[in-house]
Structure formats: structure tokens, C-alpha cells
Design a protein around this motif. Structure first.
Motif, short mmCIF file in Angstrom:
data_model
loop_
_atom_site.label_atom_id
_atom_site.label_comp_id
_atom_site.label_asym_id
_atom_site.label_seq_id
_atom_site.Cartn_x
_atom_site.Cartn_y
_atom_site.Cartn_z
N ARG A 140 -4.53 9.92 -8.66
CA ARG A 140 -3.76 8.82 -8.29
C ARG A 140 -3.28 7.93 -9.48
NH1 ARG A 140 -5.33 4.40 -5.31
NH2 ARG A 140 -7.21 4.41 -6.13
N ALA B 191 0.87 -1.19 0.08
CA ALA B 191 0.09 0.08 -0.05
C ALA B 191 0.96 1.20 -0.03
CB ALA B 191 -0.80 0.03 1.18
N GLY B 192 0.57 2.27 -1.01
CA GLY B 192 1.35 3.43 -0.98
C GLY B 192 2.22 3.16 -2.16
N ASN C 26 -0.20 5.21 -8.83
CA ASN C 26 0.42 5.64 -7.80
C ASN C 26 -0.51 5.71 -6.25
OD1 ASN C 26 2.69 6.37 -9.13
ND2 ASN C 26 1.84 8.47 -9.53
N SER C 27 -0.03 5.55 -5.28
CA SER C 27 -0.61 5.69 -3.90
C SER C 27 -1.72 4.62 -4.08
CB SER C 27 -1.54 7.05 -3.69
OG SER C 27 -0.45 8.00 -3.83
N SER D 255 3.62 2.02 -6.24
CA SER D 255 3.29 2.40 -7.56
C SER D 255 3.45 1.12 -8.55
CB SER D 255 4.18 3.46 -7.99
OG SER D 255 3.86 4.76 -7.39
N GLN E 118 -3.73 1.26 -3.02
CA GLN E 118 -4.42 0.91 -1.87
C GLN E 118 -5.04 -0.44 -1.99
OE1 GLN E 118 -4.37 2.89 0.81
NE2 GLN E 118 -3.01 4.30 -0.33
N ASP F 125 -7.54 -1.48 -4.52
CA ASP F 125 -7.24 -1.35 -6.20
C ASP F 125 -6.70 -2.64 -6.52
OD1 ASP F 125 -5.31 1.76 -5.34
OD2 ASP F 125 -7.30 1.43 -6.42
#
Length: 122
Positions: A67, A14-15, A84-85, A17, A87, A90
């Protein structure tokens, strides 16, 4: 026909890319736009982002705005999805697809890739 091959999926924390790629071949001259969709286990396939080949017009789902970034390289007939970012929500199989319009719905797309798995760990 248009053939689509996705790549770039994988496991990320998480966080983190990832960048997905979708290479198009075949009758690409008839293509107007490319889109990315995703399908999580037990859920329906949902729209993520789309882009036109010529002007680079884009559409994004609200859940990924700010994101994810969709882009294209016309010389390589390739579309990218920079994520990006990331979670855990996703996590899904991501599909690229080809359309004659800048569509938001899967039935507006004619050709589909085989999908690439994206897994986001918490």
C-alpha cells in the motif's frame, strides 16, 4: 546536524491516497538512510518504511506492504512516502528520521522531523 521537514499530511477518506515529503538539509552527506515512523494516539511510535540514499534499498512494515511506497530524490535531498488504500488505522502523526543504517527501530535514528498529521476517516 541534519534538519528534516515533513509535509503533505491531511485528512483523507478511507481508500484514498496521500504523499508525504521529507526535505533534508544540513550535514546530509553523513546520512545513509531515511525512515518514516508513525505514532497514533495512545500508542507507541512504530516503523513504517525506510530507504537508503545511495542504492535505494527499502524496508517496509508488514502493515503497509503493498500500500505504501517509499522513494527518494537525491538531487533534492527529499524522501517521499506514497500512501495508497489508506485506512482509519493509518491515522497517526508521521515522522521522518535520518540514520546511518537501514534501521527498523526508532533508537537507530539520529535526527527527526516535527511530524505531520495524517487522518483517515471511515
Amino acid at each position: 546536524q541534519v534538519q528534516l521537514v515533513e509535509s503533505g499530511g491531511g485528512l483523507v477518506q478511507a481508500g484514498g491516497s496521500l504523499r508525504l515529503s521529507c526535505a533534508a538539509s544540513g550535514r546530509t552527506f553523513s546520512s545513509y538512510a531515511m525512515g518514516w515512523f508513525r505514532q497514533a494516539p495512545g500508542k507507541e511510535r512504530e516503523f513504517v518504511a525506510a530507504i537508503t540514499w545511495s542504492a535505494g534499498r527499502t524496508n517496509y512494515a508488514d502493515s503497509v506492504k503493498g500500500r505504501f511506497t517509499i522513494s527518494r530524490d537525491n538531487a533534492k535531498n527529499t524522501v517521499y512516502l506514497q500512501m495508497n488504500s489508506l485506512q482509519p488505522e493509518d491515522t497517526a502523526v508521521y515522522y521522518c528520521a535520518e540514520s546511518r543504517i537501514l534501521g527498523l527501530r526508532d533508537y537507530e535514528y539520529r535526527y527527526w522531523g516535527q511530524g505531520t498529521q495524517v487522518t483517515v476517516s471511515s
